[in-house]
Design a protein around this motif. Structure first.
Motif, PDB file in Angstrom:
ATOM      1  N   LEU A 270     -10.313 -11.116  -4.382  1.00 57.61           N
ATOM      2  CA  LEU A 270      -9.941 -11.193  -2.973  1.00 57.61           C
ATOM      3  C   LEU A 270      -9.242  -9.898  -2.620  1.00 57.61           C
ATOM      4  O   LEU A 270      -8.271  -9.508  -3.276  1.00 57.61           O
ATOM      5  CB  LEU A 270      -8.991 -12.372  -2.739  1.00 57.61           C
ATOM      6  N   SER A 271      -9.771  -9.233  -1.598  1.00 55.10           N
ATOM      7  CA  SER A 271      -9.107  -8.009  -1.178  1.00 55.10           C
ATOM      8  C   SER A 271      -8.112  -8.375  -0.093  1.00 55.10           C
ATOM      9  O   SER A 271      -8.445  -8.977   0.904  1.00 55.10           O
ATOM     10  CB  SER A 271     -10.151  -7.021  -0.653  1.00 55.10           C
ATOM     11  N   THR A 272      -6.852  -8.019  -0.327  1.00 52.47           N
ATOM     12  CA  THR A 272      -5.820  -8.377   0.646  1.00 52.47           C
ATOM     13  C   THR A 272      -5.448  -7.197   1.524  1.00 52.47           C
ATOM     14  O   THR A 272      -4.750  -7.342   2.503  1.00 52.47           O
ATOM     15  CB  THR A 272      -4.557  -8.891  -0.057  1.00 52.47           C
ATOM     16  N   ALA A 273      -5.903  -6.005   1.133  1.00 50.02           N
ATOM     17  CA  ALA A 273      -5.581  -4.825   1.942  1.00 50.02           C
ATOM     18  C   ALA A 273      -6.590  -4.716   3.074  1.00 50.02           C
ATOM     19  O   ALA A 273      -7.728  -5.165   2.947  1.00 50.02           O
ATOM     20  CB  ALA A 273      -5.619  -3.572   1.085  1.00 50.02           C
ATOM     21  N   SER A 274      -6.179  -4.102   4.189  1.00 50.24           N
ATOM     22  CA  SER A 274      -7.088  -3.963   5.313  1.00 50.24           C
ATOM     23  C   SER A 274      -8.209  -2.990   4.942  1.00 50.24           C
ATOM     24  O   SER A 274      -9.352  -3.170   5.289  1.00 50.24           O
ATOM     25  CB  SER A 274      -6.331  -3.472   6.545  1.00 50.24           C
ATOM     26  N   ASP A 275      -7.857  -1.964   4.175  1.00 56.43           N
ATOM     27  CA  ASP A 275      -8.863  -1.010   3.725  1.00 56.43           C
ATOM     28  C   ASP A 275      -9.269  -1.364   2.308  1.00 56.43           C
ATOM     29  O   ASP A 275      -8.610  -0.996   1.352  1.00 56.43           O
ATOM     30  CB  ASP A 275      -8.297   0.414   3.794  1.00 56.43           C
ATOM     31  N   SER A 276     -10.371  -2.112   2.169  1.00 50.43           N
ATOM     32  CA  SER A 276     -10.735  -2.600   0.841  1.00 50.43           C
ATOM     33  C   SER A 276     -11.208  -1.466  -0.051  1.00 50.43           C
ATOM     34  O   SER A 276     -11.249  -1.604  -1.260  1.00 50.43           O
ATOM     35  CB  SER A 276     -11.803  -3.679   0.951  1.00 50.43           C
ATOM     36  N   GLY A 277     -11.584  -0.334   0.538  1.00 54.71           N
ATOM     37  CA  GLY A 277     -12.049   0.791  -0.265  1.00 54.71           C
ATOM     38  C   GLY A 277     -10.991   1.277  -1.233  1.00 54.71           C
ATOM     39  O   GLY A 277     -11.267   1.529  -2.395  1.00 54.71           O
ATOM     40  N   SER A 278      -9.751   1.359  -0.770  1.00 55.73           N
ATOM     41  CA  SER A 278      -8.698   1.890  -1.633  1.00 55.73           C
ATOM     42  C   SER A 278      -8.346   0.917  -2.742  1.00 55.73           C
ATOM     43  O   SER A 278      -7.856   1.320  -3.778  1.00 55.73           O
ATOM     44  CB  SER A 278      -7.452   2.186  -0.796  1.00 55.73           C
ATOM     45  N   ALA A 279      -8.625  -0.337  -2.508  1.00 51.23           N
ATOM     46  CA  ALA A 279      -8.242  -1.336  -3.498  1.00 51.23           C
ATOM     47  C   ALA A 279      -9.098  -1.247  -4.751  1.00 51.23           C
ATOM     48  O   ALA A 279      -8.722  -1.741  -5.800  1.00 51.23           O
ATOM     49  CB  ALA A 279      -8.376  -2.737  -2.901  1.00 51.23           C
ATOM     50  N   ALA A 280     -10.238  -0.613  -4.642  1.00 45.48           N
ATOM     51  CA  ALA A 280     -11.122  -0.549  -5.807  1.00 45.48           C
ATOM     52  C   ALA A 280     -10.767   0.618  -6.717  1.00 45.48           C
ATOM     53  O   ALA A 280     -11.518   0.966  -7.600  1.00 45.48           O
ATOM     54  CB  ALA A 280     -12.569  -0.436  -5.355  1.00 45.48           C
ATOM     55  N   GLY A 281      -9.615   1.233  -6.489  1.00 45.31           N
ATOM     56  CA  GLY A 281      -9.197   2.377  -7.302  1.00 45.31           C
ATOM     57  C   GLY A 281      -8.929   1.969  -8.733  1.00 45.31           C
ATOM     58  O   GLY A 281      -8.961   0.796  -9.090  1.00 45.31           O
ATOM     59  N   VAL A 282      -8.637   2.956  -9.540  1.00 44.75           N
ATOM     60  CA  VAL A 282      -8.393   2.699 -10.963  1.00 44.75           C
ATOM     61  C   VAL A 282      -7.056   1.963 -11.129  1.00 44.75           C
ATOM     62  O   VAL A 282      -6.062   2.388 -10.564  1.00 44.75           O
ATOM     63  CB  VAL A 282      -8.354   4.024 -11.741  1.00 44.75           C
ATOM     64  N   PRO A 283      -7.054   0.888 -11.861  1.00 46.62           N
ATOM     65  CA  PRO A 283      -5.807   0.152 -12.069  1.00 46.62           C
ATOM     66  C   PRO A 283      -4.768   1.041 -12.754  1.00 46.62           C
ATOM     67  O   PRO A 283      -5.115   1.893 -13.566  1.00 46.62           O
ATOM     68  CB  PRO A 283      -6.214  -0.995 -12.985  1.00 46.62           C
ATOM     69  N   SER A 284      -3.529   0.800 -12.436  1.00 45.84           N
ATOM     70  CA  SER A 284      -2.488   1.693 -12.921  1.00 45.84           C
ATOM     71  C   SER A 284      -2.127   1.489 -14.383  1.00 45.84           C
ATOM     72  O   SER A 284      -2.021   2.432 -15.138  1.00 45.84           O
ATOM     73  CB  SER A 284      -1.246   1.540 -12.055  1.00 45.84           C
ATOM     74  N   GLY A 285      -1.932   0.269 -14.786  1.00 44.17           N
ATOM     75  CA  GLY A 285      -1.448   0.029 -16.159  1.00 44.17           C
ATOM     76  C   GLY A 285      -2.599  -0.197 -17.109  1.00 44.17           C
ATOM     77  O   GLY A 285      -3.695  -0.576 -16.712  1.00 44.17           O
TER      78      GLY A 285
ATOM     79  N   ALA B 182       0.215 -13.012 -11.950  1.00 46.54           N
ATOM     80  CA  ALA B 182       0.787 -11.819 -12.578  1.00 46.54           C
ATOM     81  C   ALA B 182       0.388 -10.622 -11.741  1.00 46.54           C
ATOM     82  O   ALA B 182      -0.724 -10.573 -11.223  1.00 46.54           O
ATOM     83  CB  ALA B 182       0.245 -11.663 -13.994  1.00 46.54           C
ATOM     84  N   SER B 183       1.295  -9.684 -11.599  1.00 49.79           N
ATOM     85  CA  SER B 183       0.925  -8.461 -10.902  1.00 49.79           C
ATOM     86  C   SER B 183       0.988  -7.294 -11.865  1.00 49.79           C
ATOM     87  O   SER B 183       1.881  -7.219 -12.707  1.00 49.79           O
ATOM     88  CB  SER B 183       1.862  -8.216  -9.711  1.00 49.79           C
ATOM     89  N   ALA B 184       0.002  -6.423 -11.786  1.00 51.63           N
ATOM     90  CA  ALA B 184      -0.009  -5.192 -12.588  1.00 51.63           C
ATOM     91  C   ALA B 184      -0.413  -4.085 -11.644  1.00 51.63           C
ATOM     92  O   ALA B 184      -1.550  -4.024 -11.193  1.00 51.63           O
ATOM     93  CB  ALA B 184      -1.002  -5.317 -13.747  1.00 51.63           C
ATOM     94  N   GLY B 185       0.526  -3.243 -11.311  1.00 56.46           N
ATOM     95  CA  GLY B 185       0.237  -2.217 -10.310  1.00 56.46           C
ATOM     96  C   GLY B 185      -0.072  -2.898  -8.987  1.00 56.46           C
ATOM     97  O   GLY B 185       0.640  -3.799  -8.566  1.00 56.46           O
ATOM     98  N   ASP B 186      -1.177  -2.533  -8.368  1.00 53.63           N
ATOM     99  CA  ASP B 186      -1.479  -3.150  -7.079  1.00 53.63           C
ATOM    100  C   ASP B 186      -2.507  -4.269  -7.207  1.00 53.63           C
ATOM    101  O   ASP B 186      -3.104  -4.684  -6.252  1.00 53.63           O
ATOM    102  CB  ASP B 186      -1.922  -2.094  -6.059  1.00 53.63           C
ATOM    103  N   ILE B 187      -2.705  -4.740  -8.435  1.00 56.58           N
ATOM    104  CA  ILE B 187      -3.642  -5.843  -8.641  1.00 56.58           C
ATOM    105  C   ILE B 187      -2.904  -7.108  -9.053  1.00 56.58           C
ATOM    106  O   ILE B 187      -2.075  -7.080  -9.959  1.00 56.58           O
ATOM    107  CB  ILE B 187      -4.690  -5.478  -9.714  1.00 56.58           C
ATOM    108  N   GLY B 188      -3.187  -8.183  -8.343  1.00 54.05           N
ATOM    109  CA  GLY B 188      -2.622  -9.475  -8.718  1.00 54.05           C
ATOM    110  C   GLY B 188      -3.662 -10.253  -9.503  1.00 54.05           C
ATOM    111  O   GLY B 188      -4.860 -10.101  -9.271  1.00 54.05           O
ATOM    112  N   ASP B 189      -3.216 -11.048 -10.445  1.00 52.03           N
ATOM    113  CA  ASP B 189      -4.159 -11.815 -11.253  1.00 52.03           C
ATOM    114  C   ASP B 189      -3.689 -13.266 -11.293  1.00 52.03           C
ATOM    115  O   ASP B 189      -2.578 -13.540 -11.733  1.00 52.03           O
ATOM    116  CB  ASP B 189      -4.209 -11.230 -12.672  1.00 52.03           C
ATOM    117  N   VAL B 190      -4.543 -14.151 -10.808  1.00 48.57           N
ATOM    118  CA  VAL B 190      -4.202 -15.570 -10.880  1.00 48.57           C
ATOM    119  C   VAL B 190      -4.322 -15.999 -12.338  1.00 48.57           C
ATOM    120  O   VAL B 190      -5.401 -15.956 -12.911  1.00 48.57           O
ATOM    121  CB  VAL B 190      -5.139 -16.414  -9.985  1.00 48.57           C
ATOM    122  N   GLN B 191      -3.180 -16.355 -12.928  1.00 46.31           N
ATOM    123  CA  GLN B 191      -3.181 -16.699 -14.349  1.00 46.31           C
ATOM    124  C   GLN B 191      -3.646 -18.135 -14.561  1.00 46.31           C
ATOM    125  O   GLN B 191      -4.342 -18.431 -15.515  1.00 46.31           O
ATOM    126  CB  GLN B 191      -1.775 -16.551 -14.935  1.00 46.31           C
TER     127      GLN B 191
END
Lengths: 557, 217
Positions: free
Chosen positions: A158-173, A74-83
């Motif tokens: 798992l961080s899939t972005a090259s810049d893992s710092g931005s991935a730790a941002g606040v989830p959108s939904g 499942a994807s929610a914003g820029d976070i994927g979740d293995v269901q």
């Protein structure tokens, strides 16, 4: 036909609704304590297609067609979740788990996720090893995540972005997982349930417009129960539905059918968010039984009441099968009482009639021809059956309202019915045998030819790229096949619910009711009446005052 | 005990609350074509008048007719569903018995309500609490001999003065009477009928002989 020469590994492909049964079997075998329900899979698949898709589900099928694994993301914003990831026991250690995970990670990339999260039982070391090989790192625990065993989950990322710092941002939904660095709260009060389900309205729907007493329960676009008691057998000897017989049967069947639906859904009446009921169109006396029951139930439970349109419900039911309706949607509604082409930009507020039958409904024509052929009532299923063994081109029956000056989107089946009857009578008068199969096939072809031709034309004219077909006649196999063929040729996506959801049922009413709740449509008043000729342009019958607000004080205040 | 009574078997849409001692609130409207619309707001109004909510109700009593079917079913379906949602027992009372009880008469009489199609639903009573014939449907002229010389009660009798020359009040059934009757019978430990409709007629439907041939002769 070429046989593969190398040993066949299981093939990965998109999971579809017809895979749910075998997947459930595997699920129950592998996760006996906390297996997902059928409804959960339906809900997940409902979000797996279309432009706004947020899910990717795949199955692994071996050479014999057996499902040996499945996985979903499942994807929610820029976070994927293995269901879920599951592999049949006899395929453990074959690398199938890794292939499934690879497929999910590719989907995560396609969804533009910058990180992928998952939960795994702390005691499932084999799975954790697999995830670590793919670069997942443990970031915390969730206590008692797996119930009823009360097993903790390890949360991995798992961080899939090259810049893992931005991935730790606040989830959108609001439904997205908590930021990984924070202490993890118990995010899933409904244990492992796909989180989208918990906020969606739980609605019970009642349908009594004709001869089926239907009570359905849905959560948002997920079907939880579809209980139907039909009085069709009582009508058979009359060759058609007798309104008084139907009304009497509704009164008898209602309470047991509500009970059955609640049991089937495994929900309690007090958890419902609303009661929906067909307010029309339909048989007046029959409708009134359902409306009376729905009003009393809603009032006693202190829930809002939604009187909805039968025809709009027939369209909305497809949300239970194929997810949210595209807007606009072109719908071809064909049943024993209706034959209409409808265009809807919002199923709760805007349904426009493009065309309709000027005489008989399509289903009525099936019933009448079945009677001329002495095939009994109802005629739809039996003609479909005979037609399968007949030649649709054997006899050329007229196609109503297809002349250059005829209304483009209207239908007429009365002339066809007469033409078929005359043809049969001529044979009988000449002492010849009537080729029942060829007549059935040729008649059916004439009906579905016009229906599909006009529906596709309407889609093209209006620039709508998908067609929904609903109503009892949508269960006809030839209509489904020809519509598929013509839609494919025209680049139109066809959406037809499974046959049981095409015929009258309570789930479709619940589906539209849930949409009313979700879109904050006003509830109906306690003086809601049944309207046998409710116009298709009124998807629901809103209240005219605020009587409803007092309802909440009734019981559970 | 809090008993909710309702009846929609005749043109009267009527609701009453009985607290075990007497009726504490009631409502009656006469409108033969709006049973479905009127009933629930009436229930709400009556509860409001008594300062109570539906969950306080411990028993439901519903008029089971005989009566014209469409309206009759509104009351029965509402009562059944209340019973389901509240988990309380639902009892039936013959609507004609409610009229007889409200008439408060001694000596033999008949109750007649309008069955439409130039017929009446009727039954004969020894007194206000004692019905001596099963409810039936008949053309007034056909029962003239059976009802001769006894007074009548109800709107059905008013429609046919030739058959029913002497007619007593009330014209319409009230749920208040139904509630009092039910409370009295329950108090005596009597059993009330199950809440199933008394239609007394079969649905109008003909089994078709054959389909209509379309070829002109």
């Amino acid at each position: 036909m070429t046989a593969p020469v190398t040993p066949v590994t299981p093939v990965l492909r998109e999971m579809r609704w017809w895979d749910i049964d075998p997947v459930l079997e595997l699920e129950r075998d592998l996760f006996p304590e906390d297996a997902w329900s059928r409804g959960m899979f339906w809900s997940e698949l409902a979000h797996a297609r279309g432009p706004g898709a947020t899910r990717r589900y795949v199955v692994a099928e071996d050479e014999a067609g057996r499902i040996v694994g499945y996985a979903g993301l499942a994807s929610a914003g820029d976070i994927g979740d293995v269901q879920t990831i599951a592999v049949a026991r006899d395929h453990w250690g074959t690398g199938l788990g890794g292939r499934l995970l690879t497929e999910l990670l590719q989907a995560a990339t396609a969804f533009e996720c910058t990180e992928v999260m998952l939960e795994c039982r702390v005691d499932n070391v084999r799975a954790q090893k697999l995830y670590e090989r793919f670069g997942f790192e443990p970031i915390g625990f969730r206590r008692g995540y797996y119930q009823p065993g009360n097993v903790d989950a390890v949360v991995m990322r798992l961080s899939t972005a090259s810049d893992s710092g931005s991935a730790a941002g606040v989830p959108s939904g609001p439904a997205a997982p908590a930021a990984p660095s924070a202490p993890l709260p118990p995010l899933h009060p409904l244990n492992k349930e796909p989180r989208s389900m918990t906020d969606e309205p739980l609605v019970l729907g009642i349908e009594t417009s004709c001869d089926e007493t239907g009570v359905g329960i849905v959560r948002g676009t997920t079907l939880l129960a579809d209980a139907v008691a039909s009085s069709v057998d009582e009508h058979a000897r009359f060759g058609g539905v007798v309104p008084e017989v139907a009304s009497r049967a509704h009164l008898e069947a209602m309470v047991p059918t509500i009970d059955r639906a609640l049991k089937e859904a495994g929900v309690s009446a007090k958890d419902l968010d609303g009661i929906a009921v067909t307010a029309g169109p339909g048989l007046a006396g029959a409708l009134l039984v359902g409306v009376s029951a729905a009003k009393a139930y809603a009032y006693a439970l202190g829930k809002p009441l939604y009187g909805v349109n039968h025809l709009a419900s027939h369209i909305c039911v497809d949300q239970l099968e194929h997810g949210a309706l595209p807007e606009p949607t072109m719908a071809l509604l064909v049943s024993g009482g209706h034959s209409s082409l409808l265009l809807s930009s919002d199923i709760t507020s805007d349904v426009r009639p493009m065309g309709a039958t000027i005489d008989d409904a399509a289903g009525e024509a099936f019933d009448k021809i079945a009677r001329v052929l002495n095939l009994g009532f109802p005629g739809g299923p039996v003609i479909d059956r005979y037609a399968k063994e007949g030649d649709p081109d054997a006899i050329v029956f007229p196609r109503g309202l297809t002349g250059p000056r005829d209304p483009v989107y209207d239908f007429s089946f009365s002339g066809l019915k007469t033409a078929v009857a005359r043809w049969i009578e001529a044979r009988r008068a000449a002492g010849e045998e009537v080729p029942v199969r060829d007549v059935a096939a040729s008649f059916q072809e004439a009906v579905v030819d016009v229906l599909t031709r006009k529906a596709v034309r309407a889609c093209k004219d209006e620039g709508v790229d998908h067609l929904m077909i609903g109503g009892g006649v949508a269960a006809n196999s030839r209509l489904r096949a020809l519509a598929q063929e013509r839609c494919e040729a025209a680049g139109i996506r066809l959406r037809v619910p499974r046959p049981k959801l095409c015929t009258d049922n309570g789930a479709m009413v619940a589906a539209l009711g849930a949409e009313m709740v979700a879109r904050n449509r006003p509830a109906s008043s306690w003086d809601l009446s049944a309207d046998s000729s409710l116009p298709v342009t009124d998807p629901h019958v809103p209240g005219h005052d605020h009587v409803h607000e007092v309802s909440k004080e009734n019981l559970y205040s | 005990m809090l008993l909710l009574a309702l009846d929609t078997a005749t043109p009267a849409v009527t609701v009453a609350l009985h607290d075990g001692t007497d009726v504490i609130a009631s409502s009656s409207q006469v409108d033969a074509r709006r049973h479905g619309e009127l009933l629930l707001p009436a229930v709400h109004r009556v509860l409001g008048e008594a300062g109570l909510t539906l969950d306080a109700v411990t028993r439901i009593v519903v008029g089971i007719g005989p009566g014209p079917y469409t309206g009759l079913r509104v009351g029965l379906m509402t009562a059944d569903t209340f019973g389901l949602a509240l988990g309380v027992p639902v009892h039936g009372v013959c609507t004609l018995d409610g009229l007889a009880y409200a008439a408060d008469m001694e000596g033999p009489f008949v109750v007649a309500t309008d069955a439409r199609r130039k017929e009446v639903y009727w039954a004969r009573y020894a007194d206000s609490r004692t019905r001596v014939t099963d409810p039936a449907v008949a053309r007034p002229a056909d029962i003239a001999a059976q009802v001769e010389g006894v007074p009548a009660v109800g709107a059905g009798a008013l429609l046919y003065p030739d058959t029913f020359p002497v007619v007593h009040e009330p014209e319409h059934v009230s749920a208040a009477a139904l509630a009092r009757l039910a409370a009295e019978r329950l108090g005596k430990g009597e059993e009330l009928p199950v809440p199933r409709p008394l239609y007394l007629r079969r649905p109008d439907a003909q089994v078709p002989k054959n389909y209509k041939v379309v070829t002109p002769k």
